[in-house]
Write a protein that holds these residues in place. Structure first.
Motif, PDB file in Angstrom:
ATOM      1  N   UNK A  98     -14.795  49.759  20.541  1.00 30.11           N
ATOM      2  CA  UNK A  98     -13.820  49.750  19.441  1.00 30.11           C
ATOM      3  C   UNK A  98     -12.836  50.918  19.457  1.00 30.11           C
ATOM      4  N   UNK A  99     -13.262  52.087  19.896  1.00 36.23           N
ATOM      5  CA  UNK A  99     -12.382  53.259  19.902  1.00 36.23           C
ATOM      6  C   UNK A  99     -11.326  53.218  21.000  1.00 36.23           C
ATOM      7  N   UNK A 100     -11.441  52.243  21.897  1.00 41.03           N
ATOM      8  CA  UNK A 100     -10.518  52.179  23.029  1.00 41.03           C
ATOM      9  C   UNK A 100      -9.583  50.972  22.940  1.00 41.03           C
ATOM     10  N   UNK A 101      -9.489  50.367  21.769  1.00 41.26           N
ATOM     11  CA  UNK A 101      -8.614  49.210  21.583  1.00 41.26           C
ATOM     12  C   UNK A 101      -7.209  49.672  21.208  1.00 41.26           C
ATOM     13  N   UNK A 102      -6.212  48.985  21.714  1.00 47.91           N
ATOM     14  CA  UNK A 102      -4.832  49.272  21.346  1.00 47.91           C
ATOM     15  C   UNK A 102      -4.210  50.469  22.027  1.00 47.91           C
ATOM     16  N   UNK A 103      -4.868  51.006  23.047  1.00 44.90           N
ATOM     17  CA  UNK A 103      -4.314  52.150  23.765  1.00 44.90           C
ATOM     18  C   UNK A 103      -3.084  51.703  24.562  1.00 44.90           C
ATOM     19  N   UNK A 104      -2.101  52.541  24.595  1.00 48.88           N
ATOM     20  CA  UNK A 104      -0.883  52.215  25.340  1.00 48.88           C
ATOM     21  C   UNK A 104      -1.076  52.388  26.850  1.00 48.88           C
ATOM     22  N   UNK A 105      -1.857  53.375  27.233  1.00 43.96           N
ATOM     23  CA  UNK A 105      -2.035  53.636  28.662  1.00 43.96           C
ATOM     24  C   UNK A 105      -3.427  54.172  28.931  1.00 43.96           C
ATOM     25  N   UNK A 106      -4.038  53.664  29.997  1.00 43.20           N
ATOM     26  CA  UNK A 106      -5.287  54.209  30.523  1.00 43.20           C
ATOM     27  C   UNK A 106      -5.039  54.494  31.999  1.00 43.20           C
ATOM     28  N   UNK A 107      -5.324  55.696  32.408  1.00 45.37           N
ATOM     29  CA  UNK A 107      -5.166  56.094  33.802  1.00 45.37           C
ATOM     30  C   UNK A 107      -6.519  56.336  34.444  1.00 45.37           C
ATOM     31  N   UNK A 108      -6.540  56.309  35.746  1.00 43.46           N
ATOM     32  CA  UNK A 108      -7.714  56.708  36.517  1.00 43.46           C
ATOM     33  C   UNK A 108      -7.249  57.068  37.915  1.00 43.46           C
ATOM     34  N   UNK A 109      -8.119  57.731  38.633  1.00 40.93           N
ATOM     35  CA  UNK A 109      -7.877  58.021  40.048  1.00 40.93           C
ATOM     36  C   UNK A 109      -9.119  57.587  40.811  1.00 40.93           C
ATOM     37  N   UNK A 162     -22.164  73.981  33.263  1.00 41.54           N
ATOM     38  CA  UNK A 162     -21.614  74.263  31.934  1.00 41.54           C
ATOM     39  C   UNK A 162     -20.241  73.614  31.751  1.00 41.54           C
ATOM     40  N   UNK A 163     -19.457  73.574  32.809  1.00 41.13           N
ATOM     41  CA  UNK A 163     -18.152  72.918  32.746  1.00 41.13           C
ATOM     42  C   UNK A 163     -18.328  71.428  32.519  1.00 41.13           C
ATOM     43  N   UNK A 164     -19.263  70.825  33.237  1.00 47.28           N
ATOM     44  CA  UNK A 164     -19.518  69.397  33.056  1.00 47.28           C
ATOM     45  C   UNK A 164     -20.029  69.110  31.649  1.00 47.28           C
ATOM     46  N   UNK A 165     -20.940  69.942  31.150  1.00 51.01           N
ATOM     47  CA  UNK A 165     -21.448  69.750  29.788  1.00 51.01           C
ATOM     48  C   UNK A 165     -20.306  69.752  28.777  1.00 51.01           C
ATOM     49  N   UNK A 166     -19.389  70.683  28.925  1.00 53.18           N
ATOM     50  CA  UNK A 166     -18.245  70.765  28.013  1.00 53.18           C
ATOM     51  C   UNK A 166     -17.376  69.513  28.129  1.00 53.18           C
ATOM     52  N   UNK A 167     -17.185  69.028  29.350  1.00 53.69           N
ATOM     53  CA  UNK A 167     -16.407  67.800  29.564  1.00 53.69           C
ATOM     54  C   UNK A 167     -17.074  66.605  28.882  1.00 53.69           C
ATOM     55  N   UNK A 168     -18.387  66.514  28.991  1.00 50.44           N
ATOM     56  CA  UNK A 168     -19.120  65.410  28.361  1.00 50.44           C
ATOM     57  C   UNK A 168     -19.011  65.484  26.847  1.00 50.44           C
ATOM     58  N   UNK A 169     -19.126  66.674  26.303  1.00 55.44           N
ATOM     59  CA  UNK A 169     -19.057  66.860  24.855  1.00 55.44           C
ATOM     60  C   UNK A 169     -17.708  66.448  24.282  1.00 55.44           C
ATOM     61  N   UNK A 170     -16.670  66.517  25.104  1.00 55.14           N
ATOM     62  CA  UNK A 170     -15.318  66.230  24.648  1.00 55.14           C
ATOM     63  C   UNK A 170     -14.789  64.896  25.168  1.00 55.14           C
ATOM     64  N   UNK A 171     -15.693  63.996  25.519  1.00 53.50           N
ATOM     65  CA  UNK A 171     -15.326  62.688  26.043  1.00 53.50           C
ATOM     66  C   UNK A 171     -16.160  61.604  25.367  1.00 53.50           C
ATOM     67  N   UNK A 172     -15.694  60.388  25.482  1.00 52.94           N
ATOM     68  CA  UNK A 172     -16.465  59.223  25.053  1.00 52.94           C
ATOM     69  C   UNK A 172     -17.249  58.760  26.273  1.00 52.94           C
ATOM     70  N   UNK A 213      -5.910  57.193  27.331  1.00 55.62           N
ATOM     71  CA  UNK A 213      -7.237  57.522  27.848  1.00 55.62           C
ATOM     72  C   UNK A 213      -7.167  57.708  29.357  1.00 55.62           C
ATOM     73  N   UNK A 214      -8.105  58.456  29.865  1.00 58.24           N
ATOM     74  CA  UNK A 214      -8.265  58.663  31.298  1.00 58.24           C
ATOM     75  C   UNK A 214      -9.714  58.357  31.635  1.00 58.24           C
ATOM     76  N   UNK A 215      -9.922  57.390  32.505  1.00 59.20           N
ATOM     77  CA  UNK A 215     -11.266  56.993  32.921  1.00 59.20           C
ATOM     78  C   UNK A 215     -11.717  57.892  34.055  1.00 59.20           C
TER      79      UNK A 215
END
Length: 142
Positions: free
Chosen positions: A98-109, A35-45, A70-72
């Motif tokens: 298209x929704x990820x153009x012009x972002x100032x910062x993208x992070x990941x771990x 259920x936590x993962x489902x919620x994460x998916x619903x609120x992400x691209x 954004x956070x990958x």
């Protein structure tokens, strides 16, 4: 493009069971409740990689405001389908969205995929002293 595969960002196409099977046994989210993962998916691209038979074989998601940041997260390619350039192609498609153009910062771990992400301009934090985190690594262990 990789012959025999396609990438989609249509949330209706994501196979939650396939994604959950992989993510819940990953080093970064072991034991995550479905259920936590489902919620994460619903609120992400979300982005899925699908084989010609329609089976989901890869995934990535961006947690984003679609304007500045954004956070990958949760990037994977099923083991049977690795070695064909799918992860690189998936990253190309993610970064072209298209929704990820012009972002100032993208992070990941990542623990082990630095060379993949470096191909897309990711580097170690330039000023790690300015970043802070609230990390709860055992949050899924009830």
């Amino acid at each position: 493009m990789v012959s025999g595969y396609r990438v989609s960002s249509d949330s209706n196409e994501m196979d939650v069971d396939v994604i959950y099977s992989y993510i819940s046994s990953s080093y970064w989210a072991a034991g995550i409740p479905k259920e936590t993962l489902k919620k994460a998916l619903e609120n992400s691209l979300c982005f899925g990689v699908f084989s010609s038979d329609g089976k989901q074989v890869g995934f990535a998601r961006m947690i984003t405001d679609q304007a500045t940041f954004a956070y990958l997260a949760d990037v994977f390619i099923d083991e049977e389908h690795r070695g064909q350039g799918l992860s690189k192609w998936l990253m190309q498609r993610v970064h072209e969205h298209p929704s990820l153009q012009g972002l100032r910062r993208i992070l990941l771990a990542t623990r082990d995929a630095h060379s993949l992400y470096q191909q897309f301009g990711y580097t170690a934090l330039g000023s790690p002293e300015t970043f802070m985190q609230k990390w709860q690594p055992d949050v899924y262990k009830g």
